[in-house]
Design a protein around this motif. Structure first.
Motif, PDB file in Angstrom:
ATOM      1  N   GLN A 145     -77.456 -70.485 -83.906  1.00 43.48           N
ATOM      2  CA  GLN A 145     -78.191 -70.436 -82.640  1.00 43.48           C
ATOM      3  C   GLN A 145     -78.535 -68.998 -82.282  1.00 43.48           C
ATOM      4  N   ARG A 146     -77.610 -68.091 -82.511  1.00 44.46           N
ATOM      5  CA  ARG A 146     -77.875 -66.678 -82.227  1.00 44.46           C
ATOM      6  C   ARG A 146     -79.020 -66.159 -83.089  1.00 44.46           C
ATOM      7  N   ASP A 147     -78.989 -66.533 -84.381  1.00 41.66           N
ATOM      8  CA  ASP A 147     -80.045 -66.088 -85.291  1.00 41.66           C
ATOM      9  C   ASP A 147     -81.408 -66.612 -84.854  1.00 41.66           C
ATOM     10  N   ALA A 148     -81.448 -67.877 -84.456  1.00 41.39           N
ATOM     11  CA  ALA A 148     -82.716 -68.460 -84.012  1.00 41.39           C
ATOM     12  C   ALA A 148     -83.250 -67.720 -82.786  1.00 41.39           C
ATOM     13  N   GLY A 149     -82.361 -67.346 -81.894  1.00 41.34           N
ATOM     14  CA  GLY A 149     -82.774 -66.620 -80.697  1.00 41.34           C
ATOM     15  C   GLY A 149     -83.326 -65.243 -81.003  1.00 41.34           C
ATOM     16  N   LEU A 150     -82.808 -64.591 -82.047  1.00 41.67           N
ATOM     17  CA  LEU A 150     -83.305 -63.263 -82.419  1.00 41.67           C
ATOM     18  C   LEU A 150     -84.790 -63.311 -82.776  1.00 41.67           C
ATOM     19  N   PHE A 151     -85.184 -64.316 -83.520  1.00 45.31           N
ATOM     20  CA  PHE A 151     -86.578 -64.437 -83.946  1.00 45.31           C
ATOM     21  C   PHE A 151     -87.501 -64.615 -82.741  1.00 45.31           C
ATOM     22  N   ASP A 152     -87.144 -65.511 -81.854  1.00 47.00           N
ATOM     23  CA  ASP A 152     -88.007 -65.794 -80.702  1.00 47.00           C
ATOM     24  C   ASP A 152     -88.055 -64.615 -79.733  1.00 47.00           C
ATOM     25  N   GLU A 153     -86.862 -64.087 -79.389  1.00 48.80           N
ATOM     26  CA  GLU A 153     -86.816 -63.048 -78.360  1.00 48.80           C
ATOM     27  C   GLU A 153     -87.394 -61.728 -78.849  1.00 48.80           C
ATOM     28  N   TRP A 154     -87.004 -61.293 -80.040  1.00 49.15           N
ATOM     29  CA  TRP A 154     -87.347 -59.931 -80.451  1.00 49.15           C
ATOM     30  C   TRP A 154     -88.614 -59.846 -81.299  1.00 49.15           C
ATOM     31  N   PHE A 155     -88.823 -60.828 -82.184  1.00 45.41           N
ATOM     32  CA  PHE A 155     -90.013 -60.727 -83.030  1.00 45.41           C
ATOM     33  C   PHE A 155     -91.241 -61.325 -82.346  1.00 45.41           C
ATOM     34  N   LEU A 280     -86.510 -60.916 -89.353  1.00 42.74           N
ATOM     35  CA  LEU A 280     -87.667 -60.474 -88.567  1.00 42.74           C
ATOM     36  C   LEU A 280     -87.231 -60.098 -87.156  1.00 42.74           C
ATOM     37  N   GLY A 281     -86.367 -60.911 -86.565  1.00 44.18           N
ATOM     38  CA  GLY A 281     -85.850 -60.593 -85.241  1.00 44.18           C
ATOM     39  C   GLY A 281     -84.996 -59.340 -85.238  1.00 44.18           C
ATOM     40  N   ILE A 282     -84.155 -59.177 -86.250  1.00 45.70           N
ATOM     41  CA  ILE A 282     -83.272 -58.011 -86.317  1.00 45.70           C
ATOM     42  C   ILE A 282     -84.079 -56.726 -86.497  1.00 45.70           C
ATOM     43  N   PHE A 283     -85.071 -56.757 -87.373  1.00 52.15           N
ATOM     44  CA  PHE A 283     -85.887 -55.558 -87.585  1.00 52.15           C
ATOM     45  C   PHE A 283     -86.600 -55.148 -86.300  1.00 52.15           C
ATOM     46  N   ARG A 289     -84.725 -51.681 -79.520  1.00 50.90           N
ATOM     47  CA  ARG A 289     -83.473 -51.430 -78.804  1.00 50.90           C
ATOM     48  C   ARG A 289     -82.741 -50.202 -79.311  1.00 50.90           C
ATOM     49  N   ASP A 290     -82.768 -50.009 -80.652  1.00 50.73           N
ATOM     50  CA  ASP A 290     -81.934 -48.976 -81.264  1.00 50.73           C
ATOM     51  C   ASP A 290     -82.716 -47.767 -81.754  1.00 50.73           C
ATOM     52  N   GLY A 291     -84.040 -47.804 -81.627  1.00 49.31           N
ATOM     53  CA  GLY A 291     -84.845 -46.668 -82.051  1.00 49.31           C
ATOM     54  C   GLY A 291     -84.877 -46.458 -83.550  1.00 49.31           C
ATOM     55  N   LYS A 292     -84.589 -47.508 -84.331  1.00 41.73           N
ATOM     56  CA  LYS A 292     -84.604 -47.422 -85.793  1.00 41.73           C
ATOM     57  C   LYS A 292     -85.846 -48.162 -86.297  1.00 41.73           C
ATOM     58  N   SER A 293     -86.887 -47.399 -86.581  1.00 39.77           N
ATOM     59  CA  SER A 293     -88.188 -48.000 -86.876  1.00 39.77           C
ATOM     60  C   SER A 293     -88.488 -48.127 -88.364  1.00 39.77           C
ATOM     61  N   LYS A 294     -87.601 -47.659 -89.213  1.00 40.04           N
ATOM     62  CA  LYS A 294     -87.912 -47.623 -90.639  1.00 40.04           C
ATOM     63  C   LYS A 294     -87.969 -49.014 -91.271  1.00 40.04           C
ATOM     64  N   TYR A 295     -87.469 -50.036 -90.546  1.00 39.08           N
ATOM     65  CA  TYR A 295     -87.440 -51.379 -91.108  1.00 39.08           C
ATOM     66  C   TYR A 295     -88.736 -52.154 -90.868  1.00 39.08           C
ATOM     67  N   PRO A 300     -94.039 -57.474 -93.452  1.00 39.86           N
ATOM     68  CA  PRO A 300     -94.925 -58.303 -94.286  1.00 39.86           C
ATOM     69  C   PRO A 300     -94.217 -58.965 -95.470  1.00 39.86           C
ATOM     70  N   ARG A 301     -93.151 -58.342 -95.976  1.00 40.75           N
ATOM     71  CA  ARG A 301     -92.396 -58.945 -97.076  1.00 40.75           C
ATOM     72  C   ARG A 301     -91.880 -60.326 -96.671  1.00 40.75           C
ATOM     73  N   PHE A 302     -91.401 -60.435 -95.430  1.00 45.93           N
ATOM     74  CA  PHE A 302     -90.827 -61.697 -94.973  1.00 45.93           C
ATOM     75  C   PHE A 302     -91.899 -62.721 -94.626  1.00 45.93           C
ATOM     76  N   ILE A 303     -93.035 -62.257 -94.187  1.00 46.95           N
ATOM     77  CA  ILE A 303     -94.156 -63.174 -93.997  1.00 46.95           C
ATOM     78  C   ILE A 303     -94.556 -63.756 -95.359  1.00 46.95           C
ATOM     79  N   ASP A 304     -94.569 -62.918 -96.394  1.00 51.39           N
ATOM     80  CA  ASP A 304     -94.880 -63.397 -97.741  1.00 51.39           C
ATOM     81  C   ASP A 304     -93.836 -64.402 -98.223  1.00 51.39           C
ATOM     82  N   TYR A 305     -92.555 -64.128 -97.955  1.00 54.71           N
ATOM     83  CA  TYR A 305     -91.510 -65.080 -98.341  1.00 54.71           C
ATOM     84  C   TYR A 305     -91.767 -66.446 -97.700  1.00 54.71           C
TER      85      TYR A 305
END
Length: 337
Positions: A145-155, A280-283, A289-295, A300-305
């Motif tokens: 459930q937490r993982d599903a929420g990451l995609f909706d909220e953050w991505f 996708l949500g974590i990136f 949130r964390d200022g880490k933009s390198k991800y 697009p890799r995950f969209i391709d997957y």
């Protein structure tokens, strides 16, 4: 801020002083060996007797005990893990063998991938054969459930600015429910959760497994699909299916509880889709949130997957509609100058 700087400086001095004593080298120096390890940090020693890795896990922030317990559990099952050469558990310091600089992700190419993946499968089978200890965390409903929420909220919402209407939201929820039910129905084994080439070191024997402290009892297909559909390294789908088939045959031969090949391929595909949505949500969260933009460039890799395997499963057509109708247009709009 001043207190923070002073605390960091004091920890630096404490780390260096302990390392010199543990290494038996009063002139040893330390240089940063890696980043993105949570509150832990890793330092490579320079001095007499070859290099070592010093792990610094500040006790108030991250107890080193669980890392050591999981390392010992994996080693007892024959998994290649870093050797511990000295320890001060109370203060959160370890000296580890230095496994070198490049990870498997940096060593693999189209020519050597078969051999390296065969070796990695061997390590994974040993890991999965270890009985999860009593009280181990579960990759269950709460984590899904937490993982599903990451995609909706953050991505979707934060990164792409997409607000789903009621019908779209219901369709997404149903698709994610199907993915969760599939994950929950799989046989449960010890699960690394990030078993990918970036966390494997090309040692002999090996490869050596890193970043194992968050192992849980989870679905048997999770680590296999993580290995072949990496967050930072992609392969043609036909090769991935072949490697999954090799893993499946070897898991059967080892007596692990894998289902038939057809069922396992579906389980791996669906487990992969669940993981890709989570990542996708974590990136996006790392960026905003964390200022880490390198991800973000790896999105697009995950969209391709997703594009590769969603057409195989009409039950997940709602995700394909979301991808084609909302996500892809939003990504094009965001990329436009």
């Amino acid at each position: 801020m001043i207190d923070s700087i002073q605390d960091s400086s004091g920890r630096d001095a404490q780390r260096l002083d302990w390392a010199r004593g543990a290494l038996g080298d009063p002139h040893a120096t330390l240089e940063r060996a890696s980043v993105d390890a949570g509150f832990r940090s890793y330092w490579r020693s320079r001095g007499h007797g070859g290099s070592r890795i010093v792990m610094d896990s500040p006790p108030a922030l991250e107890d080193v005990g669980p890392w050591l317990a999981m390392r010992d559990l994996l080693e007892s099952g024959g998994v290649r893990v870093p050797q511990v050469l000295a320890r001060d558990v109370d203060n959160g310091f370890l000296v580890l063998e230095d496994l070198g600089g490049p990870t498997l992700a940096q060593m693999m190419d189209a020519e050597n991938a078969d051999a390296w993946f065969d070796a990695a499968i061997g390590q994974l089978l040993r890991l999965q054969a270890i009985a999860p200890p009593a009280g181990m965390g579960e990759f269950g409903e709460a984590l899904l459930q937490r993982d599903a929420g990451l995609f909706d909220e953050w991505f979707l919402q934060r990164h792409l600015g997409i607000t789903l209407d009621c019908g779209e939201s219901d369709e997404l929820e149903l698709a994610q429910r199907r993915l969760m039910d599939n994950a929950l129905s799989q046989a449960r084994v010890l699960t690394h959760r990030d078993f990918m080439p970036r966390n494997l070191m090309p040692t002999t024997p090996g490869p050596a497994v890193l970043d194992f402290q968050d192992c849980v009892r989870g679905p048997i297909a999770y680590d296999a699909v993580s290995l072949f559909k990496d967050a930072f390294l992609s392969w043609p789908l036909a090769r991935v299916d072949e490697w999954l088939s090799r893993y499946h045959q070897r898991a059967q031969d080892a007596g692990l509880p894998v289902p038939s090949w057809e069922t396992f391929l579906r389980d791996a595909d669906w487990m992969g889709i669940q993981r890709h949505l989570k990542i996708l949500g974590i990136f996006a969260r790392l960026h905003y949130r964390d200022g880490k933009s390198k991800y973000l460039p790896d999105v697009p890799r995950f969209i391709d997957y997703l594009d590769e395997v969603l057409p195989r499963y009409p039950q997940l057509a709602a995700l394909q509609r979301l991808l084609d109708g909302r996500i892809r247009p939003a990504m094009r709009s965001k990329a436009a100058p």
